[in-house]
Scaffold this motif. Structure first.
Motif, PDB file in Angstrom:
ATOM      1  N   TRP A 296     -52.830  59.049  88.187  1.00  0.00           N
ATOM      2  CA  TRP A 296     -52.850  59.078  86.626  1.00  0.00           C
ATOM      3  C   TRP A 296     -52.741  60.456  86.269  1.00  0.00           C
ATOM      4  CZ3 TRP A 296     -56.283  53.984  85.033  1.00  0.00           C
ATOM      5  CH2 TRP A 296     -56.083  53.094  85.830  1.00  0.00           C
ATOM      6  N   MET A 297     -51.814  60.270  85.190  1.00  0.00           N
ATOM      7  CA  MET A 297     -52.588  61.954  84.104  1.00  0.00           C
ATOM      8  C   MET A 297     -52.760  61.381  82.704  1.00  0.00           C
ATOM      9  SD  MET A 297     -49.480  65.057  84.123  1.00  0.00           S
ATOM     10  CE  MET A 297     -47.782  63.586  83.678  1.00  0.00           C
ATOM     11  N   ALA A 298     -53.558  61.970  82.425  1.00  0.00           N
ATOM     12  CA  ALA A 298     -53.961  61.919  80.417  1.00  0.00           C
ATOM     13  C   ALA A 298     -53.852  62.954  80.147  1.00  0.00           C
ATOM     14  CB  ALA A 298     -55.346  61.345  80.610  1.00  0.00           C
ATOM     15  N   ALA A 299     -52.919  63.632  79.448  1.00  0.00           N
ATOM     16  CA  ALA A 299     -52.420  64.402  78.634  1.00  0.00           C
ATOM     17  C   ALA A 299     -52.878  64.706  77.276  1.00  0.00           C
ATOM     18  CB  ALA A 299     -51.355  64.826  78.756  1.00  0.00           C
ATOM     19  N   LYS A 300     -52.476  65.139  76.429  1.00  0.00           N
ATOM     20  CA  LYS A 300     -52.254  65.244  74.418  1.00  0.00           C
ATOM     21  C   LYS A 300     -51.523  64.694  74.356  1.00  0.00           C
ATOM     22  CE  LYS A 300     -53.283  68.346  71.663  1.00  0.00           C
ATOM     23  NZ  LYS A 300     -53.047  69.523  70.863  1.00  0.00           N
ATOM     24  N   SER A 301     -50.314  64.226  74.934  1.00  0.00           N
ATOM     25  CA  SER A 301     -49.433  63.005  74.853  1.00  0.00           C
ATOM     26  C   SER A 301     -49.436  61.623  74.714  1.00  0.00           C
ATOM     27  CB  SER A 301     -47.813  63.754  74.929  1.00  0.00           C
ATOM     28  OG  SER A 301     -48.140  63.863  76.877  1.00  0.00           O
ATOM     29  N   GLY A 302     -50.281  61.610  76.137  1.00  0.00           N
ATOM     30  CA  GLY A 302     -50.515  60.154  75.733  1.00  0.00           C
ATOM     31  C   GLY A 302     -50.916  60.245  78.113  1.00  0.00           C
ATOM     32  N   GLY A 303     -51.283  58.595  77.984  1.00  0.00           N
ATOM     33  CA  GLY A 303     -51.208  58.397  79.880  1.00  0.00           C
ATOM     34  C   GLY A 303     -50.200  58.341  80.419  1.00  0.00           C
ATOM     35  N   TYR A 304     -49.946  58.316  82.528  1.00  0.00           N
ATOM     36  CA  TYR A 304     -49.600  58.412  82.190  1.00  0.00           C
ATOM     37  C   TYR A 304     -49.682  57.492  83.664  1.00  0.00           C
ATOM     38  CZ  TYR A 304     -47.062  60.607  78.842  1.00  0.00           C
ATOM     39  OH  TYR A 304     -46.887  61.722  77.543  1.00  0.00           O
ATOM     40  N   HIS A 305     -49.073  57.099  84.260  1.00  0.00           N
ATOM     41  CA  HIS A 305     -49.078  56.553  86.305  1.00  0.00           C
ATOM     42  C   HIS A 305     -48.267  56.370  86.561  1.00  0.00           C
ATOM     43  CE1 HIS A 305     -52.216  52.872  83.869  1.00  0.00           C
ATOM     44  NE2 HIS A 305     -51.899  54.492  83.628  1.00  0.00           N
ATOM     45  N   TYR A 306     -48.085  57.324  88.010  1.00  0.00           N
ATOM     46  CA  TYR A 306     -47.221  57.534  88.861  1.00  0.00           C
ATOM     47  C   TYR A 306     -47.794  56.611  90.398  1.00  0.00           C
ATOM     48  CZ  TYR A 306     -46.454  61.047  85.845  1.00  0.00           C
ATOM     49  OH  TYR A 306     -46.418  61.539  84.756  1.00  0.00           O
ATOM     50  N   LYS A 307     -46.088  55.698  91.275  1.00  0.00           N
ATOM     51  CA  LYS A 307     -47.090  55.752  92.273  1.00  0.00           C
ATOM     52  C   LYS A 307     -45.735  56.408  93.042  1.00  0.00           C
ATOM     53  CE  LYS A 307     -48.102  50.829  91.989  1.00  0.00           C
ATOM     54  NZ  LYS A 307     -48.397  50.285  93.589  1.00  0.00           N
ATOM     55  N   TRP A 308     -46.185  55.847  94.439  1.00  0.00           N
ATOM     56  CA  TRP A 308     -45.369  56.878  95.535  1.00  0.00           C
ATOM     57  C   TRP A 308     -43.693  56.216  95.575  1.00  0.00           C
ATOM     58  CZ3 TRP A 308     -44.406  61.907  97.068  1.00  0.00           C
ATOM     59  CH2 TRP A 308     -43.436  61.560  98.192  1.00  0.00           C
ATOM     60  N   SER A 309     -42.497  56.569  95.550  1.00  0.00           N
ATOM     61  CA  SER A 309     -40.842  55.996  95.552  1.00  0.00           C
ATOM     62  C   SER A 309     -40.580  56.317  96.961  1.00  0.00           C
ATOM     63  CB  SER A 309     -40.283  56.265  94.362  1.00  0.00           C
ATOM     64  OG  SER A 309     -39.739  57.717  95.187  1.00  0.00           O
ATOM     65  N   GLY A 310     -41.284  56.732  97.700  1.00  0.00           N
ATOM     66  CA  GLY A 310     -40.484  57.200  99.244  1.00  0.00           C
ATOM     67  C   GLY A 310     -40.083  58.915  99.908  1.00  0.00           C
ATOM     68  N   THR A 311     -40.038  58.794  98.443  1.00  0.00           N
ATOM     69  CA  THR A 311     -40.067  60.568  98.219  1.00  0.00           C
ATOM     70  C   THR A 311     -40.373  61.177  97.319  1.00  0.00           C
ATOM     71  OG1 THR A 311     -37.773  59.894  97.184  1.00  0.00           O
ATOM     72  CG2 THR A 311     -37.168  59.809  99.005  1.00  0.00           C
ATOM     73  N   GLU A 312     -41.041  60.421  96.068  1.00  0.00           N
ATOM     74  CA  GLU A 312     -41.444  61.295  95.086  1.00  0.00           C
ATOM     75  C   GLU A 312     -42.587  60.229  94.602  1.00  0.00           C
ATOM     76  OE1 GLU A 312     -38.251  62.769  92.654  1.00  0.00           O
ATOM     77  OE2 GLU A 312     -37.543  61.138  92.601  1.00  0.00           O
ATOM     78  N   TRP A 313     -43.688  61.054  93.421  1.00  0.00           N
ATOM     79  CA  TRP A 313     -44.097  60.461  92.365  1.00  0.00           C
ATOM     80  C   TRP A 313     -43.240  60.166  91.015  1.00  0.00           C
ATOM     81  CZ3 TRP A 313     -48.114  58.944  94.945  1.00  0.00           C
ATOM     82  CH2 TRP A 313     -49.230  59.409  95.616  1.00  0.00           C
ATOM     83  N   LEU A 314     -43.223  58.515  91.016  1.00  0.00           N
ATOM     84  CA  LEU A 314     -42.878  58.126  89.980  1.00  0.00           C
ATOM     85  C   LEU A 314     -42.582  57.562  89.077  1.00  0.00           C
ATOM     86  CD1 LEU A 314     -38.231  57.859  91.915  1.00  0.00           C
ATOM     87  CD2 LEU A 314     -39.398  59.648  90.497  1.00  0.00           C
TER      88      LEU A 314
END
Length: 110
Positions: free
Chosen positions: A63-81
């Motif tokens: 998870w990433m929290a920035a001024k622009s909002g919160g984001y959730h990332y999962k591993w796609s097999g090649t990168e975090w999407l």
């Protein structure tokens, strides 16, 4: 994905984030402080704004929290999407950090 696989990939992401901060501070006038506590990294910029990146182990997400909002990332097999189709982790981190720092900052995977 197993828990140990997630932790290995997620730890690599956090290490890459820390190494990118070191490189950015060495190669530019940016003043990006990074502090790690367990599975959370807090980036603090000269204007005192922050970006927080932390691991959500039960969900196998970063998870990433920035001024622009919160984001959730999962591993796609090649990168975090992003789970809502907002792109790749390091591209989003670079965009958010650049906005908050007021200068172009580039974070990259190792």
């Amino acid at each position: 994905m197993t828990d140990p696989e997630f932790m290995s990939l997620a730890e690599s992401l956090l290490r890459a984030l820390e190494l990118s901060c070191d490189r950015i501070n060495d190669e530019s006038d940016a003043d990006v402080d990074n502090q790690r506590v367990g599975s959370m990294v807090t980036l603090t910029f000269a204007n005192r704004s922050q970006i927080i990146v932390n691991l959500q182990k039960p969900l196998h997400e970063v998870w990433m929290a920035a001024k622009s909002g919160g984001y959730h990332y999962k591993w796609s097999g090649t990168e975090w999407l992003d789970t809502k189709g907002q792109g790749e982790f390091f591209a989003a981190l670079s965009a958010n950090a650049s906005q908050q720092a007021g200068m172009t900052l580039v974070f990259k995977p190792v």
